[in-house]
Design a protein around this motif. Structure first.
Motif, PDB file in Angstrom:
ATOM      1  N   LYS A 140      31.646  69.756  11.193  1.00 34.26           N
ATOM      2  CA  LYS A 140      31.700  71.134  11.689  1.00 34.26           C
ATOM      3  C   LYS A 140      30.399  71.501  12.411  1.00 34.26           C
ATOM      4  N   ASN A 141      29.260  70.992  11.913  1.00 32.30           N
ATOM      5  CA  ASN A 141      27.984  71.225  12.590  1.00 32.30           C
ATOM      6  C   ASN A 141      28.023  70.746  14.039  1.00 32.30           C
ATOM      7  N   PHE A 142      28.778  69.688  14.277  1.00 38.04           N
ATOM      8  CA  PHE A 142      28.825  69.090  15.607  1.00 38.04           C
ATOM      9  C   PHE A 142      30.135  69.357  16.342  1.00 38.04           C
ATOM     10  N   ASP A 143      30.878  70.356  15.904  1.00 39.24           N
ATOM     11  CA  ASP A 143      32.134  70.771  16.544  1.00 39.24           C
ATOM     12  C   ASP A 143      33.194  69.670  16.612  1.00 39.24           C
ATOM     13  N   LEU A 144      33.207  68.780  15.649  1.00 43.01           N
ATOM     14  CA  LEU A 144      34.256  67.760  15.557  1.00 43.01           C
ATOM     15  C   LEU A 144      35.270  68.228  14.521  1.00 43.01           C
ATOM     16  N   THR A 145      36.549  68.029  14.807  1.00 38.86           N
ATOM     17  CA  THR A 145      37.574  68.635  13.944  1.00 38.86           C
ATOM     18  C   THR A 145      38.615  67.665  13.391  1.00 38.86           C
ATOM     19  N   ASP A 146      38.657  66.433  13.883  1.00 40.82           N
ATOM     20  CA  ASP A 146      39.703  65.502  13.450  1.00 40.82           C
ATOM     21  C   ASP A 146      39.201  64.612  12.317  1.00 40.82           C
ATOM     22  N   LEU A 147      39.444  65.054  11.086  1.00 40.21           N
ATOM     23  CA  LEU A 147      39.061  64.304   9.889  1.00 40.21           C
ATOM     24  C   LEU A 147      40.297  63.619   9.334  1.00 40.21           C
ATOM     25  N   ARG A 148      40.186  62.308   9.153  1.00 38.62           N
ATOM     26  CA  ARG A 148      41.274  61.509   8.601  1.00 38.62           C
ATOM     27  C   ARG A 148      40.761  60.816   7.346  1.00 38.62           C
ATOM     28  N   ILE A 149      41.555  60.875   6.287  1.00 37.30           N
ATOM     29  CA  ILE A 149      41.139  60.313   5.004  1.00 37.30           C
ATOM     30  C   ILE A 149      42.166  59.275   4.567  1.00 37.30           C
ATOM     31  N   VAL A 150      41.688  58.063   4.300  1.00 34.44           N
ATOM     32  CA  VAL A 150      42.549  56.967   3.879  1.00 34.44           C
ATOM     33  C   VAL A 150      42.371  56.739   2.377  1.00 34.44           C
ATOM     34  N   ALA A 151      43.443  56.933   1.623  1.00 34.83           N
ATOM     35  CA  ALA A 151      43.505  56.614   0.193  1.00 34.83           C
ATOM     36  C   ALA A 151      42.247  56.989  -0.595  1.00 34.83           C
ATOM     37  N   PRO A 152      41.922  58.276  -0.678  1.00 29.72           N
ATOM     38  CA  PRO A 152      40.727  58.670  -1.429  1.00 29.72           C
ATOM     39  C   PRO A 152      40.871  58.317  -2.911  1.00 29.72           C
ATOM     40  N   ARG A 153      39.832  57.784  -3.489  1.00 34.27           N
ATOM     41  CA  ARG A 153      39.874  57.322  -4.874  1.00 34.27           C
ATOM     42  C   ARG A 153      40.241  58.419  -5.857  1.00 34.27           C
ATOM     43  N   ASP A 154      39.667  59.598  -5.677  1.00 37.39           N
ATOM     44  CA  ASP A 154      39.862  60.681  -6.646  1.00 37.39           C
ATOM     45  C   ASP A 154      40.982  61.642  -6.270  1.00 37.39           C
ATOM     46  N   GLY A 155      41.855  61.232  -5.361  1.00 34.42           N
ATOM     47  CA  GLY A 155      42.997  62.065  -4.984  1.00 34.42           C
ATOM     48  C   GLY A 155      42.649  63.129  -3.964  1.00 34.42           C
TER      49      GLY A 155
END
Length: 185
Positions: free
Chosen positions: A24-39
């Motif tokens: 967000k600090n750098f105005d990027l918005t496309d966050l993709r998360i692959v199989a997070p360990r803690d759900g």
């Protein structure tokens, strides 16, 4: 022009939240998360995001790396270890101009980050077009996930020219007489 940030099997919600904050600090918005360990969703991620809750809410969740990058044209992977692969390996500063040029030409581009404990495995790396390393000292070459995301995001905005320094107002300097009058008051 944008850069997708793909977190592969992140272990701690706090690191996901900190990465979202950096994005967000750098105005990027496309966050993709692959199989997070803690759900997912993850309360620890939300509390650490400090104002980037919208990025967490819009983050896309994927079961594997291949599905997370399927719509991208060019993907670079971060790694701190030299790998025996037929892929170019460059520093973050060296790699970014080519990635920015691809994005400017209309390609969808992304940067892959691995799990905190072990980094990306070879299977993930084979899906990528190039390897990127962040130069660090040899005595302790380990970066936190959010720190690595911060450096890559910074390199992206510097090389892409997407963000500029705020313009300063032009003001006229006070004369010595005006300053003395101010001090006299």
């Amino acid at each position: 022009m944008s850069l997708s940030i793909i977190l592969v099997r992140p272990q701690l919600g706090e690191n996901i939240g900190a990465a979202a904050r950096v994005m967000k600090n750098f105005d990027l918005t496309d966050l993709r998360i692959v199989a997070p360990r803690d759900g997912w969703p993850n309360a620890a991620a939300e509390s650490m995001s400090a104002g980037a809750k919208d990025l967490l809410e819009s983050a896309k969740l994927y079961p594997n790396t291949a599905s997370a990058i399927a719509d991208l044209n060019r993907v670079y992977a971060t790694t701190g270890r030299v790998r025996d692969m037929e892929k170019p390996m460059q520093s973050s500063a060296q790699a970014m101009p080519a990635l920015c040029a691809r994005a400017a030409a209309g390609e969808a581009v992304g940067m892959l980050f691995g799990p905190e404990r072990s980094g990306l495995d070879n299977e993930d790396l084979t899906l990528c077009d190039a390897l990127v390393t962040i130069p660090v000292g040899a005595t302790y070459p380990s970066l936190n996930l959010a720190q690595a995301v911060a450096i890559i995001c910074y390199e992206w905005v510097v090389k892409s020219g997407e963000l500029k320094l705020p313009e300063q107002k032009q003001t006229q300097r006070a004369s010595k007489a005006e300053l003395q009058s101010f001090f006299d008051d």
